[in-house]
Design a protein around this motif. Sequence first.
Motif, PDB file in Angstrom:
ATOM      1  N   ASP A 152       0.791  -1.230   0.000  1.00  0.00           N
ATOM      2  CA  ASP A 152       0.000   0.000   0.000  1.00  0.00           C
ATOM      3  C   ASP A 152       0.822   1.279   0.000  1.00  0.00           C
ATOM      4  O   ASP A 152       0.501   2.225  -0.699  1.00  0.00           O
ATOM      5  N   PRO A 262      -8.731   2.769  12.171  1.00  0.00           N
ATOM      6  CA  PRO A 262      -8.202   1.422  11.892  1.00  0.00           C
ATOM      7  C   PRO A 262      -6.681   1.519  11.781  1.00  0.00           C
ATOM      8  O   PRO A 262      -6.178   2.237  10.929  1.00  0.00           O
ATOM      9  N   SER A 263      -5.956   0.809  12.657  1.00  0.00           N
ATOM     10  CA  SER A 263      -4.535   1.098  12.832  1.00  0.00           C
ATOM     11  C   SER A 263      -3.630  -0.096  12.590  1.00  0.00           C
ATOM     12  O   SER A 263      -3.972  -1.233  12.895  1.00  0.00           O
ATOM     13  N   GLY A 264      -2.445   0.200  12.039  1.00  0.00           N
ATOM     14  CA  GLY A 264      -1.415  -0.811  11.818  1.00  0.00           C
ATOM     15  C   GLY A 264      -0.094  -0.306  12.348  1.00  0.00           C
ATOM     16  O   GLY A 264       0.406  -0.763  13.367  1.00  0.00           O
ATOM     17  N   THR A 396     -10.486   3.902   5.457  1.00  0.00           N
ATOM     18  CA  THR A 396      -9.116   4.050   4.970  1.00  0.00           C
ATOM     19  C   THR A 396      -8.895   3.531   3.552  1.00  0.00           C
ATOM     20  O   THR A 396      -7.893   3.870   2.946  1.00  0.00           O
ATOM     21  N   ALA A 397      -9.798   2.712   3.031  1.00  0.00           N
ATOM     22  CA  ALA A 397      -9.610   2.225   1.662  1.00  0.00           C
ATOM     23  C   ALA A 397     -10.946   1.989   0.974  1.00  0.00           C
ATOM     24  O   ALA A 397     -11.975   1.775   1.626  1.00  0.00           O
TER      25      ALA A 397
HETATM   26  C1  LIG Z   1      -1.780   1.902   5.987  1.00  0.00           C
HETATM   27  C2  LIG Z   1      -3.208   1.547   6.163  1.00  0.00           C
HETATM   28  C3  LIG Z   1      -3.800   1.465   7.441  1.00  0.00           C
HETATM   29  C4  LIG Z   1      -3.007   1.637   8.722  1.00  0.00           C
HETATM   30  O1  LIG Z   1      -2.578   2.953   8.924  1.00  0.00           O
HETATM   31  P1  LIG Z   1      -1.436   3.259   9.999  1.00  0.00           P
HETATM   32  O2  LIG Z   1      -1.192   4.716   9.905  1.00  0.00           O
HETATM   33  O3  LIG Z   1      -0.242   2.444   9.567  1.00  0.00           O
HETATM   34  O4  LIG Z   1      -1.935   2.813  11.317  1.00  0.00           O
HETATM   35  C5  LIG Z   1      -5.158   1.195   7.536  1.00  0.00           C
HETATM   36  N1  LIG Z   1      -5.893   0.981   6.421  1.00  0.00           N
HETATM   37  C6  LIG Z   1      -5.363   1.042   5.187  1.00  0.00           C
HETATM   38  C7  LIG Z   1      -6.234   0.774   4.025  1.00  0.00           C
HETATM   39  C8  LIG Z   1      -4.005   1.327   5.002  1.00  0.00           C
HETATM   40  O5  LIG Z   1      -3.492   1.374   3.766  1.00  0.00           O
END
Ligand SMILES: *Cc1c(COP(=O)(O)O)cnc(C)c1O
Length: 449
Positions: A152, A262-264, A396-397
């Motif tokens: 991504d 939503p977090s990664g 987020t997407a």
């Molecule tokens: C990168 C991403 C996340 C996570 O975002 P962070 O800022 O890394 O927590 C969530 N959803 C989508 C679709 C992403 O591309």
Amino acid sequence: MRRHGYRLPLESTRSVGAVRFVSVNGRSQPVDFTTALLSGLADDGGLYVPEHLPGLPGAWTRATRLAEVGEQVLAPFLESIPRDTLREIIEKAWDFPLPLRTLDDDIHLLELFHGPTLAFKDFGARLMAGVLSHLLEQDERKVTVLVATSGDTGSAVAHGFWNADRIKVFVLYPSGRVSPLQEAQMTTLGGNVHAMEVDGTFDDCQALVKQALTDPQVHSALTLTTANSINPGRLLPQIVFYAWGVIQQTAGDPRIPRAVVPSGNFGNLTAALYAKTMGVPLGRLVAATNANDEVPEYLRTGTFTPAASIPTLSSAMDVGDPSNLARIQHLYDGHVDRIRADVEGVSVSDEETLDEIRNTRNRTGIVIDPHTAVGVRAARRLRSAGETAPFLVAATAHPGKFPDTIERALGEGIPVPESLSKALGKPKQSTPIKADYETWKKLLLADPD
Ligand SMILES: *Cc1c(COP(=O)(O)O)cnc(C)c1O
């Protein structure tokens, strides 16, 4: 008084100068934004954070356009850029809509996925590219941007920096380990974007980038930086969409919303916390994760235990040791109880994610992507537990990026958006390389233009 370490500046100190950036490790000299942007990481190895967070000007809620809000939020960090120019850069970078869409049960989506790669990372990548191009123009410099990606980030950065003046981009991705759609988004642009298909893993790609960034020979030949999410140039723009979302949400409703993120890697949540600290009225934030629940566990127990990432359906959030946690801890002087007062962690399983895609479609007719579904599920869980505040979920997407998961959830497919299907039809331009530093270094230095 705020309880945490950041000073909200008094009115009289606001003109003292642009916000400087310090390392979370505290062993580097403060630098200006341009330096932070061009180095990515501080020289003590720490992430850069703003030395203080400026308060928002009194009139910010009256802004009627996104670029206007952006200008008000970002100007204190970018004082070397004239306000008119800054607004033009923002308008050019964010030439797509950012709507708020209401689901049911007082849950509202902040749709961050209308940019060229249909994910929220377009906001940070495109604005960073615009600002960087402008700064380079001032001192007639050229820069090479390196980025390692598992999918991504690479597509957002490749699109964001495509055709940017004075910038050359290398995107390193693991061969066979990104989706065909993601690969097409990175490899069909050409021009100043060079896709490197590495025979190895994402970690190998990251190691190649790190080694180049610390190689004095490479540094003497090129001005290098990275566009991974550790770069503050990608993080700060994300503050703006929380300010914008709150303006939209509170237009006819004075209640203070809670944002669900939503977090990664936790860059987006950090930006939301910065927005809250700067004065955007937001209730306790919700950090929604998938099975990679190290941060919710940290909030629960007070102890952070990093882990290898677990693959899930919301793959852009599969991070077991999020780098932006250091920024969040710095914001609260390392006090987990203070973080807990502002952030609630919720973890959502793959099964619940699929169920939520179905549930939301059945209730509203709206199809959400698996990452957004993690956020919506978290909001619903808190609603069932008695929360009455409106929820602002960061969408987020675009669901069309994940046709297989949508099909699994709904039993029927979803059309691939045109911008993506177009990329699929174009010829792939990538350079296959071994995960070997000397090979990569030769290619990097081969063509200094
Ligand atoms: C990168 C991403 C996340 C996570 O975002 P962070 O800022 O890394 O927590 C969530 N959803 C989508 C679709 C992403 O591309």
